[in-house]
Scaffold this active site. Structure first.
Site, short mmCIF file in Angstrom:
data_model
loop_
_atom_site.label_atom_id
_atom_site.label_comp_id
_atom_site.label_asym_id
_atom_site.label_seq_id
_atom_site.Cartn_x
_atom_site.Cartn_y
_atom_site.Cartn_z
N ASP A 107 68.15 52.91 -5.97
CA ASP A 107 67.25 52.17 -6.84
C ASP A 107 67.41 50.68 -6.56
OD1 ASP A 107 65.50 52.00 -9.23
OD2 ASP A 107 66.43 53.92 -9.76
N ASP A 211 62.01 49.87 -8.55
CA ASP A 211 61.75 49.92 -9.99
C ASP A 211 60.55 49.05 -10.38
OD1 ASP A 211 62.89 50.79 -12.63
OD2 ASP A 211 63.00 48.62 -12.93
N GLU A 265 63.49 54.59 10.18
CA GLU A 265 62.49 54.81 9.13
C GLU A 265 63.05 54.69 7.73
OE1 GLU A 265 59.22 57.71 9.94
OE2 GLU A 265 60.99 58.84 10.56
N HIS A 332 64.03 60.27 -15.47
CA HIS A 332 64.95 59.88 -16.54
C HIS A 332 64.25 59.15 -17.69
CE1 HIS A 332 64.27 56.52 -13.99
NE2 HIS A 332 64.88 55.70 -14.84
N ASP A 333 62.94 58.97 -17.59
CA ASP A 333 62.20 58.27 -18.64
C ASP A 333 61.24 59.18 -19.41
OD1 ASP A 333 63.29 55.77 -17.84
OD2 ASP A 333 61.70 55.48 -16.36
C1 GLC Z 1 61.81 51.73 -14.98
C2 GLC Z 1 63.00 52.64 -15.13
C3 GLC Z 1 63.42 52.64 -16.57
C4 GLC Z 1 63.83 51.22 -16.94
C5 GLC Z 1 62.70 50.26 -16.63
C6 GLC Z 1 63.18 48.85 -16.66
O1 GLC Z 1 60.71 52.18 -15.68
O2 GLC Z 1 62.68 53.91 -14.66
O3 GLC Z 1 64.47 53.53 -16.80
O4 GLC Z 1 64.14 51.16 -18.29
O5 GLC Z 1 62.16 50.44 -15.35
O6 GLC Z 1 63.98 48.59 -15.54
#
Ligand code: GLC
Length: 564
Positions: A107, A211, A265, A332-333
């Site tokens: 990430d 992100d 790549e 995760h959201d």
């Molecule tokens: C993205 C992530 C989330 C986070 C947000 C701010 O949406 O997936 O978990 O809270 O960005 O970084």
């Protein structure tokens, strides 16, 4: 027709998302860590059919962070938070993954840092600090109060602006006040963030999940959003000013150039959180920007065959031949599939639909992403009020992985996740859903995923084959994947009733809205096929007649059609 060999790894791969806090704890502090992930690499892919068989992992943030947003508030982009381990642990994890043929995507959080990042601490110290314009500062509006009407993505946070007493100006934060937005209009910021990419590329990572990357382009004049911003945006009648600004595209081209300084790549996967697919495809159509962009329009569909058909068709008709889709239904959201689609019955209907969703994800043309625990069919976990930790209600989808039934073989109550007290409670159903239990159950969701991942990996038709959406049977999502002489017919029943499929009545959806009878030799459709995988694993290898097939409630089939 593209041959399989010309596909890139990020097109062929099944990607598995790891939320490090909740995957595996190795030191008993109740929080998952990098050494824990190393321990579980064999679960992900040990080269034998016993393991899950994924080709790549995406690691959510493990950088130094005060953890106000559980790592999405980065205080040092070039170091591992002690909670998760050390840079050496990271290198070992990367090497261990590579030994097993697993690519590693990490990430990258370019839109904002932590308010405790030294850059921000300097920036806020005075108006003439050299880092002042690394963040977005503005005077109060004429009436006093925030400079414009932009809102934080976290409803509870309210305005996207916080007044900083030191200088009497507001700073922008698209998320928490503890996550100030970096100012991408400043070339120094862009250069510094490119160097962050290089730092990890030098270590050997295979790509980045970027992100909220659509937010690195904003209106430099900070003008108000249209009042009804979400509605207006979805309908594409007006532009939002706080994201998806045209400047984002040139910035992505420069990011792509950084990735291309390296061989092998290295891939850019964008969290492009736009529900309008016309805007989404702008990020992948040119093949000079992102390699992949997560499709949130797809994730937001109701559980209806027609809705998914429409969303897939829309992506197809808007994307260029070189663009590639990234399909996912959990992260995760967002709510877990069995909860979101279970109509109040996550363990019954919800779990059956999770199996249908598995077939869908693993057979579409595009790269599938599986979120840890998705392969177990985990529902949202209940969180007692005194254990809530997230600002935005996402704890129920972030609870620890259940590896062993609690109490089994001396394993603690934390189901093999930790020897200590887990940071979030385990799901009370951990016993039934644990990995070791599902491994032994031939009909488990885990075994279904293993089967499907292997099938996709072994069958180029599922990777690179053309996809033709079919229509003609209410409640069924149907498509044909084809490559040279191979044809896989996918039939997914989105209803909780049995549905009859009659091969000869099926139509192909053309571009636009025309539909025509399937232009294949009738013999193909009146003939037989073999089940290659199904929601009911007992149906594997069964020979079926495609003239009249009954698809059970909440069930799906992948049928290889016999050659005529
Ligand atoms: C993205 C992530 C989330 C986070 C947000 C701010 O949406 O997936 O978990 O809270 O960005 O970084």
């Amino acid at each position: 027709m593209t041959s399989n060999h010309s596909l890139h790894w990020w097109q062929r791969a099944t990607v598995y998302q790891i939320y490090p806090r909740s995957f595996q704890d190795s030191d008993g502090d109740g929080v998952g860590d990098l050494r824990g992930i190393i321990r579980r690499l064999d679960y992900l892919n040990d080269g034998t059919p016993d393991s899950l068989g994924v080709d790549a992992i995406w690691l959510c943030p493990f950088y130094r962070s005060p953890m106000a947003d559980f790592g999405y508030d980065v205080a040092d982009y070039r170091d591992v938070d002690p909670l998760f381990g050390t840079l050496d642990d990271f290198d070992e994890l990367l090497a261990g993954a590579h030994e097993r043929g697993i690519k590693v995507i990490i990430d990258w959080v370019p839109n904002h840092s932590s308010n405790r990042h030294p850059w921000f601490e300097e920036s806020r110290s005075s108006k003439d600090n050299p880092k002042r314009h690394w963040y977005v500062w503005a005077d109060p509006s004429r009436e006093g109060g925030p400079p414009n009407n932009w809102r934080s993505a976290f409803t509870r946070e309210g305005a996207a602006w916080t007044l900083d007493e030191t200088t009497g100006q507001y700073y922008l934060h698209s998320f928490l006040a503890a996550q100030p937005d970096l100012n991408w209009d400043n070339p120094e910021v862009e250069a510094a963030m490119h160097d962050v990419l290089r730092f990890w590329l030098d270590r050997g990572v295979d790509g980045f999940r970027m992100d909220v990357v659509h937010k690195i382009g904003k209106d430099p004049f900070l003008r108000d959003n249209p009042r009804d911003r979400d509605e207006a945006f979805i309908k594409s009648t007006a532009m939002r000013h706080d994201e998806d600004w045209p400047s984002v595209h040139e910035r992505l081209r420069r990011i792509r150039q950084v990735l291309e300084e390296y061989d092998g790549e290295r891939a850019g996967v964008g969290e492009v959180y736009l529900l309008n697919q016309r805007r989404l495809v702008e990020y992948v159509n040119s093949t000079r920007q992102l390699h992949l962009a997560h499709n949130f329009a797809f994730l937001h569909q109701p559980w209806e065959a027609g809705a998914f058909h429409q969303a897939i068709r829309e992506f197809q008709s808007l994307s260029t031949p070189g663009a590639w889709a990234a399909w996912f239904l959990e992260n995760h959201d967002h709510d877990r599939i069995p909860t979101r689609y279970g109509g109040g019955d996550p363990e019954g209907i919800g779990r059956r639909r999770a199996r249908v969703a598995a077939l869908l994800l693993m057979t579409l043309r595009g790269t599938p992403f599986i979120y840890q625990g998705g392969e177990l069919g985990l529902p949202n976990s209940p969180i007692p009020a005194d254990r809530v930790v997230d600002v935005d209600g996402r704890d129920p989808v972030r609870t620890p992985m259940p590896w062993e039934p609690p109490g089994a073989n001396g394993v603690t109550a934390a189901a093999g996740f930790s020897a200590g007290k887990p940071w979030l409670p385990l799901d009370p159903r951990a016993e039934e859903l644990a990995v070791s239990r599902q491994r032994e159950d031939p009909d488990s969701v885990l075994n279904l995923y293993r089967r499907l991942i292997r099938l996709r990996r072994e069958e180029p038709v599922l990777q690179t084959g053309d996809i033709l959406l079919l229509e003609g049977t209410e409640g069924l999502l149907m498509y044909l994947r084809s490559l040279e002489h191979r044809r896989f017919l996918v039939l997914l029943n989105f209803t909780s009733e049995e549905v009859e499929f009659r091969g000869h009545e099926v139509h192909v959806t053309g571009r636009g809205h025309r539909s025509m009878p399937l232009g294949l030799p009738t013999t193909l459709w009146t003939g037989t096929g073999t089940v290659r995988a199904a929601t009911d694993l007992a149906l594997d290898d069964e020979v079926v007649d495609t003239r009249l097939l009954r698809i059970g409630p909440d069930a799906g089939l992948i049928i290889e059609l016999d050659r005529s």
